[in-house]
Design a protein around this motif. Structure first.
Motif, PDB file in Angstrom:
ATOM      1  N   LYS A  53     -19.379  14.055 -12.270  1.00 48.09           N
ATOM      2  CA  LYS A  53     -18.927  12.765 -11.723  1.00 48.09           C
ATOM      3  C   LYS A  53     -18.650  12.889 -10.223  1.00 48.09           C
ATOM      4  O   LYS A  53     -19.033  12.020  -9.437  1.00 48.09           O
ATOM      5  CB  LYS A  53     -17.661  12.322 -12.459  1.00 48.09           C
ATOM      6  CG  LYS A  53     -17.113  11.007 -12.002  1.00 48.09           C
ATOM      7  CD  LYS A  53     -15.869  10.654 -12.809  1.00 48.09           C
ATOM      8  CE  LYS A  53     -15.185   9.439 -12.252  1.00 48.09           C
ATOM      9  NZ  LYS A  53     -13.954   9.119 -12.978  1.00 48.09           N
ATOM     10  N   LYS A  54     -18.023  13.988  -9.817  1.00 47.82           N
ATOM     11  CA  LYS A  54     -17.714  14.221  -8.401  1.00 47.82           C
ATOM     12  C   LYS A  54     -18.998  14.302  -7.573  1.00 47.82           C
ATOM     13  O   LYS A  54     -19.086  13.734  -6.482  1.00 47.82           O
ATOM     14  CB  LYS A  54     -16.910  15.517  -8.263  1.00 47.82           C
ATOM     15  CG  LYS A  54     -16.573  15.912  -6.854  1.00 47.82           C
ATOM     16  CD  LYS A  54     -15.774  17.204  -6.874  1.00 47.82           C
ATOM     17  CE  LYS A  54     -16.119  18.040  -5.681  1.00 47.82           C
ATOM     18  NZ  LYS A  54     -15.490  19.358  -5.732  1.00 47.82           N
ATOM     19  N   TYR A 104     -20.547  10.903  -7.185  1.00 46.47           N
ATOM     20  CA  TYR A 104     -19.780  10.175  -6.178  1.00 46.47           C
ATOM     21  C   TYR A 104     -20.178  10.615  -4.766  1.00 46.47           C
ATOM     22  O   TYR A 104     -20.357   9.787  -3.872  1.00 46.47           O
ATOM     23  CB  TYR A 104     -18.275  10.374  -6.397  1.00 46.47           C
ATOM     24  CG  TYR A 104     -17.450   9.777  -5.281  1.00 46.47           C
ATOM     25  CD1 TYR A 104     -17.205   8.406  -5.245  1.00 46.47           C
ATOM     26  CD2 TYR A 104     -16.944  10.572  -4.266  1.00 46.47           C
ATOM     27  CE1 TYR A 104     -16.475   7.854  -4.205  1.00 46.47           C
ATOM     28  CE2 TYR A 104     -16.212  10.025  -3.229  1.00 46.47           C
ATOM     29  CZ  TYR A 104     -15.973   8.660  -3.206  1.00 46.47           C
ATOM     30  OH  TYR A 104     -15.262   8.117  -2.168  1.00 46.47           O
ATOM     31  N   HIS A 141     -23.462   9.065  -3.850  1.00 47.55           N
ATOM     32  CA  HIS A 141     -23.275   7.646  -3.542  1.00 47.55           C
ATOM     33  C   HIS A 141     -22.655   7.473  -2.162  1.00 47.55           C
ATOM     34  O   HIS A 141     -23.090   6.635  -1.360  1.00 47.55           O
ATOM     35  CB  HIS A 141     -22.410   6.996  -4.616  1.00 47.55           C
ATOM     36  CG  HIS A 141     -22.282   5.532  -4.459  1.00 47.55           C
ATOM     37  ND1 HIS A 141     -21.112   4.939  -4.049  1.00 47.55           N
ATOM     38  CD2 HIS A 141     -23.183   4.530  -4.644  1.00 47.55           C
ATOM     39  CE1 HIS A 141     -21.300   3.628  -3.990  1.00 47.55           C
ATOM     40  NE2 HIS A 141     -22.539   3.357  -4.348  1.00 47.55           N
ATOM     41  N   LYS A 142     -21.643   8.276  -1.867  1.00 49.11           N
ATOM     42  CA  LYS A 142     -20.971   8.194  -0.567  1.00 49.11           C
ATOM     43  C   LYS A 142     -21.942   8.505   0.570  1.00 49.11           C
ATOM     44  O   LYS A 142     -21.915   7.847   1.612  1.00 49.11           O
ATOM     45  CB  LYS A 142     -19.787   9.145  -0.539  1.00 49.11           C
ATOM     46  CG  LYS A 142     -18.956   9.070   0.727  1.00 49.11           C
ATOM     47  CD  LYS A 142     -17.733   9.936   0.622  1.00 49.11           C
ATOM     48  CE  LYS A 142     -16.849   9.931   1.828  1.00 49.11           C
ATOM     49  NZ  LYS A 142     -17.405   9.670   3.109  1.00 49.11           N
TER      50      LYS A 142
END
Length: 73
Positions: free
Chosen positions: A13-14, A17, A20-21
């Motif tokens: 998940k990290k 993220y 995406h960032k």
């Protein structure tokens, strides 16, 4: 779910993220993010990757993407 499996999913998940960032930080649209993520996940599923291996694969891709983005500035 064993603690290690939960931590592997948290790492995955990290990394998603972070991917995406990186797209948002560089003004790229969500379509590029969704496309790249789907290709990475599809390849990982095809190769039988675990959550930990998938997180590493996405993390490596984020590093490559950051390098490409920094070179184009």
């Amino acid at each position: 779910m064993p603690c290690t499996a939960k931590s592997e999913l948290q790492e995955l998940k990290k990394q998603i993220y972070r991917l995406h960032k990186e797209y948002l930080d560089n003004g790229d649209d969500h379509n590029g993010f969704v496309h790249d993520l789907s290709v990475l996940v599809s390849d990982g599923l095809e190769d039988g990757y675990s959550a930990r291996q998938m997180a590493k694969k996405i993390g490596d891709y984020v590093k490559e993407l950051k390098q490409v983005n920094s070179e184009s500035i």
